[in-house]
Design a protein around this motif. Structure first.
Motif, PDB file in Angstrom:
ATOM      1  N   HIS A  71       0.818  -0.868   0.152  1.00  0.00           N
ATOM      2  CA  HIS A  71       0.236   0.165  -0.314  1.00  0.00           C
ATOM      3  C   HIS A  71       0.950   1.487   0.324  1.00  0.00           C
ATOM      4  CE1 HIS A  71      -2.918   3.314   1.582  1.00  0.00           C
ATOM      5  NE2 HIS A  71      -4.090   2.552   0.781  1.00  0.00           N
ATOM      6  N   GLN A  72       2.080   1.295   0.855  1.00  0.00           N
ATOM      7  CA  GLN A  72       2.684   2.253   0.405  1.00  0.00           C
ATOM      8  C   GLN A  72       3.552   2.301  -0.850  1.00  0.00           C
ATOM      9  OE1 GLN A  72       5.249   2.890   4.667  1.00  0.00           O
ATOM     10  NE2 GLN A  72       5.358   0.861   5.211  1.00  0.00           N
ATOM     11  N   LEU A  87      -6.218  -4.975  -7.693  1.00  0.00           N
ATOM     12  CA  LEU A  87      -4.978  -4.321  -7.080  1.00  0.00           C
ATOM     13  C   LEU A  87      -6.287  -2.979  -5.925  1.00  0.00           C
ATOM     14  CD1 LEU A  87      -2.482  -3.933  -6.814  1.00  0.00           C
ATOM     15  CD2 LEU A  87      -2.187  -2.265  -8.456  1.00  0.00           C
ATOM     16  N   ARG A  88      -7.237  -2.938  -6.055  1.00  0.00           N
ATOM     17  CA  ARG A  88      -7.582  -2.071  -5.404  1.00  0.00           C
ATOM     18  C   ARG A  88      -7.992  -3.244  -4.198  1.00  0.00           C
ATOM     19  NH1 ARG A  88     -11.032   2.407  -7.165  1.00  0.00           N
ATOM     20  NH2 ARG A  88     -12.711   1.850  -6.315  1.00  0.00           N
ATOM     21  N   GLY A 129      -7.518  -1.519  -0.298  1.00  0.00           N
ATOM     22  CA  GLY A 129      -8.666  -1.161   0.262  1.00  0.00           C
ATOM     23  C   GLY A 129      -9.239   0.112  -0.170  1.00  0.00           C
ATOM     24  N   LEU A 130      -9.280   0.152  -2.007  1.00  0.00           N
ATOM     25  CA  LEU A 130     -10.147   1.294  -2.246  1.00  0.00           C
ATOM     26  C   LEU A 130     -11.309   0.114  -2.337  1.00  0.00           C
ATOM     27  CD1 LEU A 130      -7.251   2.161  -4.807  1.00  0.00           C
ATOM     28  CD2 LEU A 130      -8.158   3.301  -3.137  1.00  0.00           C
ATOM     29  N   GLN A 146     -13.095  -9.590  -2.940  1.00  0.00           N
ATOM     30  CA  GLN A 146     -11.889 -10.508  -2.710  1.00  0.00           C
ATOM     31  C   GLN A 146     -10.829  -9.635  -2.788  1.00  0.00           C
ATOM     32  OE1 GLN A 146     -13.747 -14.561  -2.086  1.00  0.00           O
ATOM     33  NE2 GLN A 146     -11.315 -15.580  -2.166  1.00  0.00           N
ATOM     34  N   VAL A 147     -10.005  -9.894  -1.957  1.00  0.00           N
ATOM     35  CA  VAL A 147      -8.297 -10.384  -2.890  1.00  0.00           C
ATOM     36  C   VAL A 147      -7.959 -12.283  -3.020  1.00  0.00           C
ATOM     37  CG1 VAL A 147      -5.712 -10.551  -2.019  1.00  0.00           C
ATOM     38  CG2 VAL A 147      -7.621  -8.653  -0.424  1.00  0.00           C
ATOM     39  N   PRO A 148      -7.706 -12.099  -4.648  1.00  0.00           N
ATOM     40  CA  PRO A 148      -7.405 -13.221  -5.090  1.00  0.00           C
ATOM     41  C   PRO A 148      -5.933 -13.633  -5.112  1.00  0.00           C
ATOM     42  CG  PRO A 148      -7.137 -10.883  -6.727  1.00  0.00           C
ATOM     43  CD  PRO A 148      -7.653  -9.799  -5.188  1.00  0.00           C
TER      44      PRO A 148
END
Length: 912
Positions: free
Chosen positions: A76-77, A97-98, A102-103, A107-109
């Motif tokens: 994120h940084q 990526l969103r 946190g955008l 669910q994160v793939p």
């Protein structure tokens, strides 16, 4: 940057200067590693300065020990400053990526899809100006960010991007295991240390100067900071057995003692906060002190050069300064600070749970449940490593041993999924210290063997796993039961448990998966009982519903099932179908296996245009996803490909490499494929006795190369070698044995192998009928086998002095072998034609011979009309890297456009 900071670092600075100067032509990565305070950050700062002077853009992230449990915190940084470019990515990458930044709440793939998204985002940014990516204190980055950075690092060669990573020696850092280019930053030489000390602290009396030089031991941070202790009146750190880091911490602790009381109370909260947000730190500190706290309290720490405060964030100037602050705290003080931080994080349940856990000294089921929920949320988002950490902490806080064991077993199971052997070993060691049920003990053994399908730990066999699956199913966890049963079936693939074990697994599979169309059932039956239930599997593969939309994971199950029962054309098709879905999902571990199965099947079919790039990609992915035994099969398949192309020296080298991997653990599929490769190579070189001996081993149950299914699919090679080495009678016995299986098994590979072998081994009176039968019953989509049969028949006709009939057979075989690029058989057909009185045109060099395997894959996709961006998405490369490869490919093939490329490639048989 002062001149003092870089004293004695000429070599390192020159290395960085060279990388930065050449970034337009070649990107790359460099890992700086060394002890704490040795100057890694100084070198990074110098790199940043030089990059800025060269008009490079700099993006940076810093690992913080207290943030390791926050998934994608480091990433994120890094990407936050360029987040506006996320919306320009392909949809799947954009959404991935969103989610991780946190955008969005999606669910994160799979992490590799995130890696591809980051790679393409950074490549687009670098198109405007070259990029320097910096990851400092990478040993403290969260694991998800490390995995993404490692993925990106391996793919920067053609991008104007330089990744600079700084890691502390002596601290576990997974990025050091990635075999990336590295540079050790050593302590300064004696002369450089003296020069630096004289620059930062001139005028020291000789005794103090000597003492400081001895204490610092060439460490630049110590040489810079220890004199401040003298100047502040805090004294010099105690020399002796203490490590330098501890002595530095003591120096910083002494400096803390000179600060006002309120500042000393606020700094521990800042040190324990898993965020740099000053507002959180000040609010929590107010709770600890029971009064209002303003940012004025931070000023003395800024003046003492312990922290940097920019009005919004608080950061420590060096990690040792943070650890020095924490070291001053008692256990109660730490818990109070964590409790205060938890109190101000009511709207952030995950962070709140972690601080509550840190504030809890002993078992507390309420907090354990909170962490269990954190683990579940992390798992749903695809952040497996964070889920593991949460489950381990929840286990620590569990109030009874049953819950503790179950949470630890879940953590270990997830660690297998994320490829973390170190975590599995640590967690299982803790589990085994508890009182476990028999079922839990078997689960421990199953988890331990999951990395290598049980090859390295034979303590729990196929039957024990099948029984465990039955017990787990009886307890209501059907999905886990099927996963365990699948592991039992894999044992039957890699080793030989015997007929009773195979039959037991067959019975459990039929009971757990009563739907005969279930892809999982078909795969388990194919692995466990490929001979006895091969026809069942083949019938299942032919069902119309399996031609419709199917999940990529199910297609992979079906593809691997097809391979084991010898339906090789189905295997190529189904694995190809699964590949695209697995790519889209970013599931590289499964993609590696699908490509390996595709390569094995296509090689047996002689379809080298598919086999070569599939094997090359499988090789790279099995390395990247740490699957050594699948890698061994891939290497053996590449040996077979080399033998078919007449590259016998390379075939021998690849076979030897694969054999080493397989022999160490008795991995039968590797060894069987090795014997096939060796047999083909020997046969092509005219070493017929060697070829027969190599291939015969596959049919000896006492030989480690015996694999119950794969032995049945190399009969043409065996028969050819037997006839030419005087071993026809021995071969006939083997063929009769396989033929007895073919009576109840509809395996195409087995059937055509038996028909070919019987024709080759027949006497003069019966051969013609058997050859014609073999050719008339040849299934569609098997051109290599048809050409092989035509060649053998043509040879037989010529020996019977029927040259007129022989020539069309030999001519057709030659043309097919030429098109497939199977050079030894092409030359054999030419020689036979010459003997039959007919010449042959010179063979045109095949496209496969002019390109590397990787280039061939890219060229095929470009010829199919895919754009560079689409090719990049498929191969997990940036589109700019694809463009670079095409610039190399076009001159090799003498073309200047995609249309010409398609014309050249499509002269070979179409890919399936």
């Amino acid at each position: 940057m002062t001149s003092a900071a870089l004293v004695g670092r000429e070599r390192e600075v020159q290395h960085l200067r060279t990388l930065i100067a050449g970034v337009e032509d070649r990107g790359g990565v460099l890992v700086l590693h060394g002890e704490a305070g040795v100057g890694k950050s100084t070198l990074v700062a110098e790199a940043r300065r030089r990059a800025a002077a060269s008009d490079m853009r700099v993006l940076a992230t810093v690992g913080v020990e207290s943030e390791q449990h926050l998934p994608y915190a480091g990433l994120h940084q890094l990407v936050f400053p360029v987040r506006s470019g996320i919306d320009n990515l392909p949809v799947s990458q954009r959404d991935a990526l969103r989610a991780v930044t946190g955008l969005s709440d999606q669910q994160v793939p799979d992490i590799y899809l995130v890696g591809l998204a980051v790679l393409n985002l950074l490549a687009e940014v670098a198109a405007e100006a070259p990029l320097l990516l910096v990851a400092e204190d990478a040993h403290w980055l969260d694991q998800a960010s490390v995995d993404v950075l490692t993925f990106v690092a391996r793919r920067l060669e053609s991008e104007p991007i330089l990744l600079l990573v700084a890691v502390r020696d002596g601290t576990p850092a997974r990025i050091l295991d990635a075999e990336l280019p590295s540079l050790a930053v050593a302590p300064l030489s004696d002369s450089a240390a003296e020069t630096l000390l004289d620059l930062v602290a001139p005028g020291l009396v000789p005794v103090a100067r000597r003492r400081l030089l001895d204490d610092a031991a060439g460490n630049p941070l110590a040489l810079t900071e220890l004199p401040k202790a003298v100047q502040s009146g805090a004294g010099i750190s105690t020399a002796g057995p203490l490590p330098l880091t501890r002595r530095l911490e003591r120096t910083f602790t002494a400096r803390l003692a000179l600060l006002p009381p309120d500042t000393r109370s606020v700094l521990p909260v800042a040190a324990l906060n898993d965020s740099a947000a000053a507002s959180e730190t000040l609010a929590a500190a107010a709770s600890v002190l029971a009064r209002v706290v303003t940012d004025a309290v931070l000023a003395p720490a800024v003046s003492a050069q312990l922290i940097v405060y920019d009005g919004a964030t608080v950061t420590f100037r060096h990690p040792l300064m943070r650890s020095a602050v924490v070291s001053t705290l008692s256990g109660d003080d730490r818990r109070r600070a964590h409790a205060a931080l938890a109190a101000v994080l009511g709207d952030q349940p995950d962070r709140r749970a972690w601080h509550r856990a840190a504030a809890t000294p002993g078992p507390d089921e309420d907090v354990a449940v909170e962490l269990d929920l954190v683990a579940q949320r992390a798992q749903r988002r695809g952040v497996v490593d964070s889920s593991i950490i949460a489950l381990e902490e929840a286990a620590r806080l569990s109030t009874d041993s049953r819950r503790r064991a179950e949470r630890l077993l879940r953590a270990a199971d997830l660690a297998v999924e994320s490829g973390r052997r170190d975590i599995v070993q640590r967690v299982l060691a803790e589990v085994e210290s508890l009182e476990l049920s028999g079922q839990q003990q078997t689960r421990v053994a199953w988890i331990r063997g999951s990395f290598d399908d049980g090859m390295r730990d034979p303590t729990v066999g196929a039957v024990e796993l099948a029984r465990l699956a039955e017990a787990i199913a009886a307890d209501g966890d059907h999905d886990l039961a099927v996963r365990i049963l699948w592991s039992a079936a894999l044992r039957c693939f890699w080793s030989e448990p015997g007929t009773p074990a195979r039959q037991y697994i067959e019975g459990v599979a039929d009971a757990l998966l009563p739907n005969p169309e279930d892809p999982r059932l078909l795969a388990i039956l194919a692995y466990a009982v490929p001979i006895e239930r091969g026809s069942t599997v083949i019938a299942g593969l032919a069902r119309p519903d399996h031609q419709a939309e199917t999940e990529p994971r199910e297609e992979r199950f079906l593809g691997t099932a097809a391979l084991l029962v010898g339906a090789l054309d189905h295997a190529v098709r189904l694995n190809a179908a699964s590949v695209e879905g697995l790519r889209a999902q970013g599931r590289l571990a499964l993609l590696a296996r699908a490509r390996a199965a595709q390569a094995w099947s296509a090689t047996r079919l002689g379809d080298l245009a598919v086999a070569i790039p599939a094997a090359d990609e499988a090789r790279r992915l099995t390395r990247e996803t740490d699957q050594p035994f699948v890698f061994g099969i891939v290497r053996a398949s590449q040996a077979e490909i080399a033998a078919l192309r007449g590259e016998h020296e390379q075939a021998a080298q690849l076979a030897a490499e694969a054999e080493r991997a397989g022999m160490a653990v008795g991995a039968r599929p590797i060894l069987a494929t090795v014997q096939t490769a060796k047999g083909i190579s020997a046969l092509a070189q005219g070493r017929f006795a060697d070829a027969f001996n190599q291939l015969r081993r596959m049919h000896d149950p006492s030989d480690p190369a015996f694999q119950v299914a794969l032995r049945c699919y190399a009969l043409p090679e065996l028969a050819d070698a037997a006839v030419r080495s005087g071993q026809a009678d021995v071969a006939a016995e083997i063929v009769d044995r396989v033929a007895s299986f073919a009576e109840t098994n509809s395996s195409p590979a087995m059937a055509l192998g038996v028909r070919y072998a019987r024709a080759v081994l027949a006497d003069a009176d019966g051969a013609q009928e058997l050859f014609e039968q073999a050719l008339s019953m040849m299934p569609e989509g098997w051109p290599f086998q048809r050409a092989w049969a035509q060649l053998a028949y043509g040879e037989w006709l010529r020996r019977q002095r029927r040259t007129t009939e022989a020539r069309p057979m030999l001519r057709s075989a030659r043309e097919t072998f030429d098109a497939l690029g199977i050079i030894p058989w092409s030359e054999r057909a030419r020689n036979e034609l010459r003997a039959a009185g007919e010449g042959s045109p010179r063979r045109v060099t095949d496209v496969n011979e002019r390109l590397t395997a990787h280039e061939l894959h890219i060229a095929q996709l470009a010829a199919d009309g895919l754009t560079n961006r689409e090719i990049g998405q498929r191969l997990y490369l940036s589109h700019r890297t694809v463009s670079t490869h095409l610039h190399r490919i076009f001159p090799k093939l003498g073309v200047t456009s995609r249309a010409e490329l398609a014309a050249v490639l499509h002269t070979t048989p179409p890919r399936r």
